[in-house]
Design a protein around this motif. Sequence first.
Motif, mmCIF file in Angstrom:
data_model
loop_
_atom_site.group_PDB
_atom_site.id
_atom_site.type_symbol
_atom_site.label_atom_id
_atom_site.label_comp_id
_atom_site.label_asym_id
_atom_site.label_seq_id
_atom_site.Cartn_x
_atom_site.Cartn_y
_atom_site.Cartn_z
ATOM 1 N N THR A 6 0.834 -1.109 0.005
ATOM 2 C CA THR A 6 0.145 0.007 -0.034
ATOM 3 C C THR A 6 0.883 1.267 0.027
ATOM 4 O O THR A 6 0.464 2.367 -0.394
ATOM 5 C CB THR A 6 -0.822 -0.004 1.188
ATOM 6 N N GLY A 7 2.146 1.172 0.352
ATOM 7 C CA GLY A 7 2.849 2.464 0.421
ATOM 8 C C GLY A 7 2.709 3.133 1.507
ATOM 9 O O GLY A 7 2.996 4.378 1.657
ATOM 10 N N LEU A 8 1.819 2.610 2.540
ATOM 11 C CA LEU A 8 1.525 3.749 3.492
ATOM 12 C C LEU A 8 2.722 4.151 4.528
ATOM 13 O O LEU A 8 2.294 5.149 5.331
ATOM 14 C CB LEU A 8 0.396 3.007 4.683
ATOM 15 N N GLY A 9 3.642 3.523 4.441
ATOM 16 C CA GLY A 9 5.008 3.872 5.049
ATOM 17 C C GLY A 9 5.726 5.096 4.619
ATOM 18 O O GLY A 9 6.796 5.591 5.104
ATOM 19 N N ALA A 10 5.393 5.581 3.339
ATOM 20 C CA ALA A 10 6.235 6.457 2.591
ATOM 21 C C ALA A 10 5.071 7.693 2.325
ATOM 22 O O ALA A 10 5.381 8.547 1.400
ATOM 23 C CB ALA A 10 6.665 6.083 1.361
#
Length: 454
Positions: free
Chosen positions: A334-338
């Motif tokens: 999901t890319g929620l860390g970036a």
Amino acid sequence: MSVAQDSRRVAFETIRAVNESDAYANLLLPTAISRAGLDTADAGLATELTYGTLRRQGTYDAIIALAADRPVAEIDPGVLDALRLGVHQLLSTRVASHAAVNESVELARSVGSRGAAGFANAVLRRVSRDTPGEWMTRVAESARSDDERLGLVFSHPVWVVRAFRRALAAEGRAAELEALLTADNASPRVTMAALPGIAHAPEDARRTPYSPVGFRLGGGDPERLVRESGGTLRVQDEGSQLAALALTRAVSIREGERWLDLCAGPGGKTAILAAEALESGARLEANEVSPARAGLVRRAIAGVPLDVPVSEEDGRVRPGVAQYDRILVDAPCTGLGALRRRPEARWRKSPADVPELTQLQGELLGSAIRGLRPGGIVAYVTCSPHLAETTGVLNEVRREFGDALEELDARGVVSGLSVADPDLPVQSDGSGRAQLWPHRHNTDAMSISLLRRR
């Protein structure tokens, strides 16, 4: 058109492309700035306006809805983007109110129907009459739950707020939620990497606290440094550096080892792996199913004098059986860390995307495990703290492979890379997974797990 207007036009057109065509701001904006001929100061203004507006879009939509007395879904998309840009200037910058209003109205006029300019003028003048604090109070009071309040105030979808809350609670750190949401809305400092054994950080650079190859410049243009070094010095988040180094430095390398970067695009981690392979006498292969991203991988490793074949196969079959000593699975997620660096990502994903992604992640990781020789190690990495994408996927592969797998202490490996203590928490599930956080480590929220085939 004035230079300031040029900056606003560049920001507006970038925001329009992001919201209308699913463009990526980090790819589109540099080209737009170059095409407009903006100098350093005005390029900085265009960048701040673009990223600031995208980060705070959810909050600004709530304010616009209150000021316009209508849902934003009923506002023409182009006019809405002009309003978002105007509200950002009014509430979050030092831009003069009259300039923010007048130029945003002109942008609305350029894309809207007859009457769009008058509507935009009325909404923005209504917003300009009250302070940012007063608007935030109204936004908070409009929420129906605490999670919705946090989502509106900190400009995150509610499902993301809840995912972050669960991930932090799993570490016993639920009280840090607001700090995490705040960090997501801050502009990240530029972090760079010097490819190990090939390049060195400039003498005046400041070392990063965790990665032994990371540094930050005291000033100057990082892109110029990248060009002059031939890519051996590169812009890269410290968490990404640690993810690659965790694989190569988990245990001692034997000369002649065979490595695979299974989901290599765009190639930043591949470059570090290539440098480590060159220095230790290992062989590295890379795979990236997307031809465009495979091209980025080839460019990323061009500065490393090592032959690295790059294939474009389905990662679920590429590793074969018992072929490799080390495999990096930097899985699509999901890319929620970036969200600090890719603010638009928070508006593009939904809870419905998670099951499909976790299935793919599990299939990629299972394929990598089957591709390991006995004693081989796989690093499973996601730029997301979502528990379904981290512990959920790991639990599934543990059930599939049982005693054939041994989990290594990724926290200990990452901690051992640096003279600083990364303060990596003990996971509630008793695993050795390392979880980095923007608010605690000033990195992307990178999850790193190390599994060894017995």
